[in-house]
Motif scaffolding. Sequence first.
Motif, PDB file in Angstrom:
ATOM      1  N   LYS A 157       0.897  -1.700  -0.355  1.00 57.91           N
ATOM      2  CA  LYS A 157       0.361  -0.303  -0.175  1.00 57.91           C
ATOM      3  C   LYS A 157       0.544   1.628   0.232  1.00 57.91           C
ATOM      4  O   LYS A 157       0.405   2.287  -0.431  1.00 57.91           O
TER       5      LYS A 157
ATOM      6  N   SER B  76       0.989   4.176  -3.163  1.00 59.35           N
ATOM      7  CA  SER B  76       1.042   5.059  -2.736  1.00 59.35           C
ATOM      8  C   SER B  76       2.231   6.161  -2.899  1.00 59.35           C
ATOM      9  O   SER B  76       1.954   6.970  -3.484  1.00 59.35           O
TER      10      SER B  76
ATOM     11  N   LYS C  40      -8.199  -6.238   0.348  1.00 56.03           N
ATOM     12  CA  LYS C  40      -7.519  -5.777  -0.515  1.00 56.03           C
ATOM     13  C   LYS C  40      -6.068  -5.934  -1.437  1.00 56.03           C
ATOM     14  O   LYS C  40      -5.746  -4.798  -1.873  1.00 56.03           O
TER      15      LYS C  40
ATOM     16  N   MET D  13      -6.272  -3.763  -4.273  1.00 53.93           N
ATOM     17  CA  MET D  13      -4.370  -2.437  -4.939  1.00 53.93           C
ATOM     18  C   MET D  13      -4.804  -3.091  -6.660  1.00 53.93           C
ATOM     19  O   MET D  13      -3.902  -2.447  -7.010  1.00 53.93           O
TER      20      MET D  13
ATOM     21  N   TYR E 295      -9.051   2.498   4.487  1.00 54.59           N
ATOM     22  CA  TYR E 295     -10.111   2.612   3.366  1.00 54.59           C
ATOM     23  C   TYR E 295     -11.021   3.090   2.916  1.00 54.59           C
ATOM     24  O   TYR E 295     -11.888   2.229   2.579  1.00 54.59           O
TER      25      TYR E 295
ATOM     26  N   ILE F  87     -10.616   1.194  -3.867  1.00 56.65           N
ATOM     27  CA  ILE F  87      -9.922   1.810  -2.533  1.00 56.65           C
ATOM     28  C   ILE F  87     -11.253   1.713  -1.915  1.00 56.65           C
ATOM     29  O   ILE F  87     -11.768   0.890  -0.573  1.00 56.65           O
TER      30      ILE F  87
END
Length: 567
Positions: A362, A366, A432, A436, A498, A561
């Motif tokens: 994560k 970013s 998740k 992603m 999230y 997300i």
Amino acid sequence: MDYSITDLLSLVGSLALFLYGMKMMSEALQKVAGARMKNILSSITSNRFLGLLTGVLVTAVVQSSSATTVMVVSFVNAGLITLRESISVIIGTNIGSTVTSWLISILGFETDLKALVLPAIGIAMPMIFSQNNKLHSIGELIAGLALLFMGLDFLTQNVPQFSGNEPELAFLHEYTDQGFLSLFIFLLVGTILTLIVQSSAASMALVFALCVNGVISFEIAAAMVLGSNIGTTVTANIAAAVGNVSARRAAMAHLMFNVLGTIWVIPVFYPLLSLVNTLTIDIMGVSPYEESGMMSIPLALSIFHTIFNTINALIFIWIPDVLEKMVMKILPAKPDEEEEFHLQFITTGMLSTSELSLIQAKKEISHYAKHTKKMFGFIEKMLNEDISDSKFVKTYAKVEKYESTCDSVEIEIANYLTKINQGKLSDVGRRKARAMLRVVNELESVGDSNYTMARMLNRMRSNNFKYSDKMSEKINLMFSMLDEALSIMRDNLRNSDYNADLASAKEIESRINVYRDQLKAENFENIKNGKYSYETSVYFIDLIQECERMGDYIINVSEAINDVNNE
């Protein structure tokens, strides 16, 4: 002694055949094992000793330290590994390169392979013409190896034979008895020779042949071997010349490592040769210094090459940070040359649990998003810079570079997430990971959209077209909306629980769509009323349409997300 131009050309041709065989064998090995080697290099960890081992193994497999170093430089250029990580791999390539010298010394001079060369080529040829790619590469590998040893045999035959008393050697003897001066002279000769042939293996084969035939002494040959280590760094520096500052620094680190390694060995050069002499006598029963020990010379030189490179690696593997600081001082980044982005959080391999690895992924995503936004900033600069300005060309080159890096980074992150999925994950963890993967794909699409707009602006510039002030004002307004959308997207990616701010994301995306529709309607009226040509409208509306497409990719990131908590 008579040595005609024909003899000289025969010597050059022998070296060329050796080089061609080496090139064919190396390229075939890279085709057979190259994909795996590239995967190993691109997933290198920050452990310096593992990096060293990787450099040794990859170079031993592909049979070319230059090929390995060029691969490493390309990964640094793409931002897949850091400069410090690349240094440990580069240090390992020097040990890996000794495999070639052992291959030459054990098989090339001690074994009569002439009887096997033609049968080997006979076996290889049907394989080379095969439609099966793997079989084709194996055939090239066998043929390359056969040509390499054929060239080595011709090289030994065509090097002039000397008894040592010829007047032609008088000038050479003047430089062989000068102690350390002789060492420096022939070290330089070895460097220049490798620069010319662009292969340390080829230059070493020539040095072996010259020494075996009595043209040069064992000490001079050893000095030239040291020089070949420096000369082999040129290929990577040539490859890095068109790369970014990080790539140039990686190539410079290779040069600095070999130069510094040569400097420390000079004071202990003769004691080291004495040790090599002792080892050679123990193995073969004869000294390379003796006239009767000519065939022990390849073995002695291989031992010298291996000892030197191994000690060198064991010294410098402890101080990669020192090499890094040195090259950064030698090659500082220019004010307008920014550091390229690279993987920061997942280069150290999988963490102890898949759930913890998700956190690293994560963070990396970013970081990835930050640079897609930065890439969009380049598009804004291209729009507002004078089309005749050289800065436009530089900015376009940056966009091209970022687009290539975005593609590479997407693959690395996606591969990492795939590995995480193979581990033990909770249901939330799996959601998740899926989110992603979708985010990474959408971010890569944002990068592609940036590149598409850059090409539009570049094509417009090539056709000497410039937007009117009113058009530029409207495009800049659209760009400001996209910039706001990208900022909201980044904030949503940084959110640890999230919970994306989907309302703000949808609101700005709606404004982009409405403004796109408004500009399309205005454009239609302007063409109908003859305010500007159809060609002008195409340049304008294509860019606006691409802006709207980018807005779609941006909202998709926030939606992905948000889906984690809504499934």
